[in-house]
Design a protein around this motif. Structure first.
Motif, short mmCIF file in Angstrom:
data_model
loop_
_atom_site.label_atom_id
_atom_site.label_comp_id
_atom_site.label_asym_id
_atom_site.label_seq_id
_atom_site.Cartn_x
_atom_site.Cartn_y
_atom_site.Cartn_z
N VAL A 44 -77.54 -62.90 5.41
CA VAL A 44 -77.67 -64.22 5.14
C VAL A 44 -76.74 -65.30 5.86
CG1 VAL A 44 -77.91 -66.07 3.40
CG2 VAL A 44 -78.58 -63.82 2.92
N TYR A 45 -77.34 -66.05 6.46
CA TYR A 45 -76.54 -67.24 7.14
C TYR A 45 -76.73 -68.65 6.72
CZ TYR A 45 -74.96 -64.04 10.89
OH TYR A 45 -74.60 -63.02 11.69
N HIS A 46 -75.90 -69.55 6.93
CA HIS A 46 -76.49 -71.12 6.46
C HIS A 46 -76.00 -71.90 7.69
CE1 HIS A 46 -72.29 -70.72 4.79
NE2 HIS A 46 -72.16 -71.80 5.16
N LEU A 47 -76.59 -72.98 7.42
CA LEU A 47 -76.33 -74.27 8.21
C LEU A 47 -75.77 -75.41 7.37
CD1 LEU A 47 -78.87 -74.91 11.08
CD2 LEU A 47 -76.33 -74.22 11.27
N ASP A 48 -74.72 -75.92 7.66
CA ASP A 48 -74.24 -77.17 6.95
C ASP A 48 -74.37 -78.42 7.77
OD1 ASP A 48 -73.17 -75.85 4.67
OD2 ASP A 48 -71.45 -75.03 6.29
N PHE A 49 -75.39 -79.29 7.31
CA PHE A 49 -75.77 -80.50 7.81
C PHE A 49 -74.65 -81.68 7.46
CE2 PHE A 49 -79.76 -78.16 7.65
CZ PHE A 49 -79.85 -78.09 8.90
N SER A 50 -73.85 -82.24 8.30
CA SER A 50 -73.12 -83.25 8.11
C SER A 50 -73.86 -84.54 8.56
CB SER A 50 -71.78 -83.07 9.13
OG SER A 50 -72.31 -83.14 10.44
N GLU A 51 -74.97 -84.52 9.16
CA GLU A 51 -75.83 -85.77 9.44
C GLU A 51 -77.21 -85.30 9.12
OE1 GLU A 51 -75.02 -88.46 11.47
OE2 GLU A 51 -72.82 -87.89 11.59
N GLN A 52 -77.88 -86.26 8.56
CA GLN A 52 -79.23 -86.03 8.21
C GLN A 52 -80.42 -86.27 9.11
OE1 GLN A 52 -77.28 -85.50 5.27
NE2 GLN A 52 -78.75 -83.84 5.10
N ALA A 53 -80.32 -87.49 10.00
CA ALA A 53 -81.15 -88.03 10.88
C ALA A 53 -80.91 -87.21 12.23
CB ALA A 53 -81.30 -89.38 11.17
N LEU A 54 -81.58 -85.97 12.47
CA LEU A 54 -81.45 -85.19 13.63
C LEU A 54 -82.76 -84.89 14.45
CD1 LEU A 54 -79.13 -82.44 12.13
CD2 LEU A 54 -78.21 -84.71 13.48
N HIS A 55 -82.56 -84.76 15.78
CA HIS A 55 -83.73 -84.50 16.57
C HIS A 55 -83.31 -83.15 17.27
CE1 HIS A 55 -85.99 -88.06 15.92
NE2 HIS A 55 -84.86 -88.54 16.13
N PHE A 56 -84.22 -82.05 17.17
CA PHE A 56 -83.70 -80.72 17.69
C PHE A 56 -83.72 -80.85 19.49
CE2 PHE A 56 -85.46 -76.96 19.81
CZ PHE A 56 -84.52 -75.94 19.82
N THR A 57 -82.72 -80.29 19.87
CA THR A 57 -82.53 -80.37 21.38
C THR A 57 -82.77 -78.97 21.99
OG1 THR A 57 -80.87 -82.04 21.00
CG2 THR A 57 -80.97 -80.86 23.17
N ARG A 58 -81.87 -77.94 21.25
CA ARG A 58 -82.00 -76.51 21.97
C ARG A 58 -81.23 -75.79 21.21
NH1 ARG A 58 -77.82 -75.25 26.40
NH2 ARG A 58 -75.82 -76.45 25.79
N TRP A 59 -81.37 -74.42 21.24
CA TRP A 59 -80.69 -73.16 20.94
C TRP A 59 -79.70 -72.67 21.75
CZ3 TRP A 59 -81.67 -71.44 16.06
CH2 TRP A 59 -83.04 -71.60 15.33
N ASN A 60 -78.36 -72.44 20.88
CA ASN A 60 -77.28 -71.99 21.80
C ASN A 60 -77.12 -70.54 21.06
OD1 ASN A 60 -77.01 -74.16 23.41
ND2 ASN A 60 -75.98 -75.24 21.67
N ILE A 61 -77.54 -69.33 22.11
CA ILE A 61 -77.42 -68.24 21.41
C ILE A 61 -76.81 -67.27 22.52
CG2 ILE A 61 -78.79 -66.02 20.58
CD1 ILE A 61 -80.62 -67.83 19.14
N ARG A 62 -75.57 -66.59 22.22
CA ARG A 62 -75.06 -65.73 23.06
C ARG A 62 -75.05 -64.29 22.42
NH1 ARG A 62 -72.98 -70.07 23.70
NH2 ARG A 62 -71.70 -70.47 22.19
N MET A 63 -75.48 -63.26 23.14
CA MET A 63 -75.43 -61.81 22.68
C MET A 63 -74.76 -61.09 23.94
SD MET A 63 -79.42 -61.17 21.95
CE MET A 63 -80.36 -61.97 20.72
#
Length: 153
Positions: A44-63
């Motif tokens: 289980v992971y979680h995201l904490d939103f400090s802002e509410q009005a957001l527009h998705f830009t991109r994923w940043n995933i490094r494996m």
């Protein structure tokens, strides 16, 4: 202005959900109708939103190892401290990302990843925290990834 939010591993909640599975197995009981039990390769992971009005830009995933990562979002109805996770609370599409041994580039289903990011931004309007199940496959583990999501404010 952009905002990058990092997915945080929720060790305590992952453990609590594993204990639920263990408890059912020990007592020989079945899960509740519609209940979604945590699989051994899920965390289980979680995201904490400090802002509410957001527009998705991109994923940043490094494996830093080959494998597959499937990120499954839960809807805003799940309160993990009070209720069990129900299957109907899982959102579609999921984010599926993978890296093969002979390929340095991270792969994904781009349309699904885009739609998934947009759904997260939509839910951020009414959420301060959002929970996710990360399913690790083909040798990948939490130690092998860094995962964040970027938004425009």
């Amino acid at each position: 202005m952009s905002l990058e939010l990092t997915f945080n591993l929720d060790i305590q909640l992952t453990e609590m959900m594993r204990l639920r599975v263990q408890s059912l197995q020990q007592r020989g009981q079945k899960r509740q109708d519609g209940e979604r039990l945590l699989k051994s390769n899920e965390h289980v992971y979680h995201l904490d939103f400090s802002e509410q009005a957001l527009h998705f830009t991109r994923w940043n995933i490094r494996m830093c190892a080959p494998g597959r990562l499937n990120i499954i979002a839960t809807s805003q109805l799940w309160t993990p401290d009070l209720t069990h996770l129900m299957t109907r609370q899982l959102l579609e599409p999921t984010g599926l990302f993978w890296k093969s041994t002979d390929d340095e580039l991270l792969q994904c289903y781009e349309a699904d990843a885009q739609e998934f990011g947009e759904r997260i931004a939509e839910l951020a309007k009414v959420r301060k925290v959002m929970y996710f199940l990360f399913a690790f496959e083909d040798g990948l583990s939490p130690e092998n990834i860094e995962c964040s999501i970027e938004f425009q404010k």
